[in-house]
Enzyme design. Sequence first.
Site, short mmCIF file in Angstrom:
data_model
loop_
_atom_site.label_atom_id
_atom_site.label_comp_id
_atom_site.label_asym_id
_atom_site.label_seq_id
_atom_site.Cartn_x
_atom_site.Cartn_y
_atom_site.Cartn_z
CE LYS A 177 -2.01 -4.29 -4.77
NZ LYS A 177 -2.41 -2.88 -4.72
NE ARG A 204 3.96 -0.42 -7.45
CZ ARG A 204 4.06 -1.40 -6.55
NH1 ARG A 204 3.06 -2.26 -6.39
NH2 ARG A 204 5.14 -1.52 -5.81
#
Length: 277
Positions: free
Chosen positions: A224, A258
């Site tokens: 991210k 995740r």
Amino acid sequence: MRQLLQCGRFSFRLEGRPLVMGILNVTPDSFSDGGRYGTLEFAISKAEEMVRDGVDLIDIGGESTRPGSPSVPVEEELRRVMPAVYALQEIGRAISVDTCKPQVMREAIIAGADMINDINGFRAPGAIEAVKDSDCGLCIMHMQGTPQDMQAQPVYQDVVREVIDFLRERVDALLAAGIERERICLDPGLGFGKTVEHNYALLRATARIEEELDLPVLIGLSRKSMIGAVTGRPVEGRLPGSIAGALAAVAHGAKILRVHDVAETVDALKVWRAALV
């Protein structure tokens, strides 16, 4: 904190190493791997690779949630997701479906999904009704705004307090519907309506979230922008930063990670545990 997570056919004990959830995007426009696994053959191949690498759950997503991404019609999301859900039923790992649409939730559960992972926190009309009579796991995520506008100008007075309060309200809503607490886990939603500073504040508060709500926390920071902001690396160069972030999440109490890079994360966790013995 509760040490059991019920996910359909699977009951996970949460002592020891965290669970690793592998990301399987069957979309043409995901920020990290859009289009790579859009065909069923390649999706199955990727899932089988994850199993060999030690994954615990496989999270199938048919709608990109990157900042600015448009919503996908229900019919198109079903067309993308359902063949993979059916095809992976016998793969021997829990199958999660990443969706905020009640119709997709219902169809995925009928097809045998073990978890529903909802970025919208089961707020859509009919979402709780779609999942309450199943035994699948439910991941409640916090998001400020929508994927279309969430990163425009996220503002909080106290990001940790506000995220905890939101998650508590959603947990209470699920419990009031008769959903068992053992089916629920929480995701503070790193990157979903947060600045870099908000993201790291929430990461550091993982243990606090678990303690206040008495539920396991899932952390998703793989590749991210919060990694890129610190390292200066583009998406394809964020693996080392993502591994460091995953280990930091574990140190702060995360029970589920995740990730895009299953093998590397599993190996890092093995070394981490060996070093602590």
